[in-house]
Scaffold this active site. Structure first.
Site, PDB file in Angstrom:
ATOM      1  N   GLU A  77      21.272  30.333 -26.662  1.00  0.00           N
ATOM      2  CA  GLU A  77      20.338  30.705 -25.608  1.00  0.00           C
ATOM      3  C   GLU A  77      19.654  29.478 -25.002  1.00  0.00           C
ATOM      4  O   GLU A  77      19.429  29.415 -23.806  1.00  0.00           O
ATOM      5  CB  GLU A  77      19.298  31.651 -26.210  1.00  0.00           C
ATOM      6  CG  GLU A  77      18.627  32.540 -25.210  1.00  0.00           C
ATOM      7  CD  GLU A  77      17.677  33.499 -25.911  1.00  0.00           C
ATOM      8  OE1 GLU A  77      18.006  33.960 -27.018  1.00  0.00           O
ATOM      9  OE2 GLU A  77      16.607  33.757 -25.361  1.00  0.00           O
ATOM     10  N   ASP A  78      19.295  28.534 -25.868  1.00  0.00           N
ATOM     11  CA  ASP A  78      18.406  27.459 -25.419  1.00  0.00           C
ATOM     12  C   ASP A  78      19.076  26.102 -25.191  1.00  0.00           C
ATOM     13  O   ASP A  78      18.412  25.166 -24.777  1.00  0.00           O
ATOM     14  CB  ASP A  78      17.286  27.235 -26.458  1.00  0.00           C
ATOM     15  CG  ASP A  78      16.411  28.474 -26.604  1.00  0.00           C
ATOM     16  OD1 ASP A  78      16.474  29.324 -25.701  1.00  0.00           O
ATOM     17  OD2 ASP A  78      15.682  28.573 -27.596  1.00  0.00           O
TER      18      ASP A  78
END
Ligand code: MN
Length: 479
Positions: A77-78
């Site tokens: 996600e990051d």
């Protein structure tokens, strides 16, 4: 709260999985590099979060791939990494787990709300593929809730509410009682801070007041069991704050909550649970209607124990919970207990158990196949699975779990489609009742069927409560 470092994780791994420390260290370094320069709202480097998640998982003695996935769970996600990268650098299994806990990409959604529903659906249905996805998600949520003080008040309330609505029921369903009760208390602390403080203070006072009585009982029971050569361990257990809050909310008075303080008595085998019960009852007067046999009638999430409330010193009522050491592990850890008991085979056994022993699992699959729309799916799961339940008996004494508001129509279809389709009447506790009767806890339900019946009437759809029964009625009438 203690500041967790990599060595803490390694120390626990050494206890139960020393061969796998190498790959876990590598996952830590990998995640550290990827999250370098990112910080949490607390000011700590971001890696402290995945590390804590992995640590919570290791406390459950999670397998190697799950611990690694815990360390890597926010990398998709990051950071710029992809699922294929993780599969290549670690293995496919870890990549699938990380992908399972990763939120859906932000594109393709018309609103933030739509994306929320889609993500919630992804989390909930993750359990059908691999229950470990949910367990990682629970560990993730637990650490986020433990560190919620750094968020804005609005975010705190929003997260606490979502935790109560989605994560607490999931933890309950897989039997992860310790995680469930900590999540409940953390949520209540943010949702009703004043109430939380008041109950906390009262609870401390009650613990103080009850200490002598419980100490006396603990010593006496221990001595009696030792005299009979029954291996045992006895602990004082207090209800969590949320549990007390819930009972007060139902209109009970604090002094009426008999299991606020309880003695947990663990023995070696089932037969000795019943011997222990006899020993306790001959020493302390039992309250007649407070005995429950969850060993023969285990709860739908595998919990097993005997509960009996007795008069202790000075007439104080004390609940005693009697179970084997094995049952006690299941009571605390639920499905995750297999990580310890079954090692490498745990994942398959968990998934098999879910399918065969957990009534909610089937219902979840049904709802998933019936609702294409994410919002409808999430609302249906909340209303039907994550809401209050009633537990009723079949004529043979099997326990059937249904959502509150369910009628005999739901009961009949839950047993079997043919029973639903040929139902002509119903007896509840030996009395004839209308088929839209609202079932109550402990009802004994006997369905009357007739092979010559014309099948379910169309208006049953409105009288049924579960989407499963409604679907079956629609199926029949379409034919
Ligand atoms: Mn996370």
């Amino acid at each position: 709260m203690k500041n967790i470092v990599l060595d803490d994780l390694v120390r626990i791994l050494k206890e139960y999985n020393p061969e796998e420390i190498e790959i876990v260290r590598r996952a830590y370094d990998y995640a550290s590099d990827l999250h370098a320069g990112q910080y949490r709202q607390s000011g700590e480097p971001y890696i402290s979060h995945p590390l804590n998640v992995a640590y919570i998982l290791s406390e459950l003695h999670a397998d190697r791939d799950t611990v690694c996935a815990g360390l890597l769970h926010d990398t998709l996600e990051d950071t710029r990494i992809t699922k294929e990268d993780i599969a290549h650098d670690f293995n496919q299994n870890i990549a699938d787990l990380v992908d399972g806990v990763t939120k859906l990409a932000k594109m393709n959604f018309s609103s933030k709300q739509d994306q929320n529903y889609a993500n919630t659906r992804k989390i909930i249905t993750g359990i059908t593929e691999d229950v470990r996805i949910i367990i990682i998600k629970l560990a993730d949520r637990l650490h986020n809730m433990r560190t919620l003080q750094f968020k804005s008040e609005f975010k705190q309330k929003e997260n606490a509410l979502e935790t109560m609505e989605i994560f607490v029921p999931l933890a309950y369903y897989i039997g992860a009682y310790r995680i469930k009760s900590e999540l409940e208390d953390l949520s209540l602390q943010y949702l009703k801070p004043d109430m939380y403080k008041r109950i906390e203070e009262k609870k401390l006072k009650i613990e103080e007041d009850g200490a002598e009585c419980l100490g006396e009982m603990l010593g006496t029971i221990e001595r009696l069991l030792n005299d009979k050569n029954i291996p045992n361990e006895i602990k004082v257990r207090t209800k969590n704050i949320y549990g007390i809050y819930k009972r007060l909310n139902e209109g009970h008075r604090l002094s009426d909550i008999h299991d606020l303080l309880a003695l947990k008595i663990m023995v070696d085998e089932v037969e000795n649970c019943y011997r222990t019960l006899g020993i306790i009852h001959s020493q302390y007067h039992p309250v007649n209607n407070k005995f429950k046999d969850y060993i023969c009638n285990s709860k739908t999430n595998m919990y097993q124990s005997l509960h009996t409330t007795v008069f202790g010193l000075d007439g104080r009522l004390v609940q005693t919970q009697i179970r084997t050491f094995k049952m006690d592990k299941i009571a605390s850890f639920g499905l995750t207990v297999y990580w310890d008991a079954e090692k490498g085979k745990a994942r398959d056994i968990m998934q098999k158990d879910l399918k065969e022993k957990f009534q909610f699992f089937q219902s979840l699959m049904e709802i998933n196949s019936m609702f294409g729309d994410n919002q409808q799916f999430v609302n249906q799961v909340k209303n039907e699975l994550f809401s209050d339940k009633v537990y009723v008996y079949t004529p043979k004494g099997d326990i059937i779990e249904l959502p509150k508001g369910a009628t005999p129509i739901d009961f009949a279809y839950k047993l079997n489609t043919d029973i639903g389709n040929t139902m002509v009447g119903v007896f509840v506790n030996d009395e004839y009742v209308p088929i839209d009767y609202i079932l109550q806890n402990k009802d004994r339900v006997r369905i009357v069927t007739d092979d010559l019946s014309f099948g379910p009437r169309d208006d049953w759809k409105e009288k049924a409560h579960t989407s499963y029964a409604k679907q079956k009625i629609r199926d029949f009438n379409r034919k």
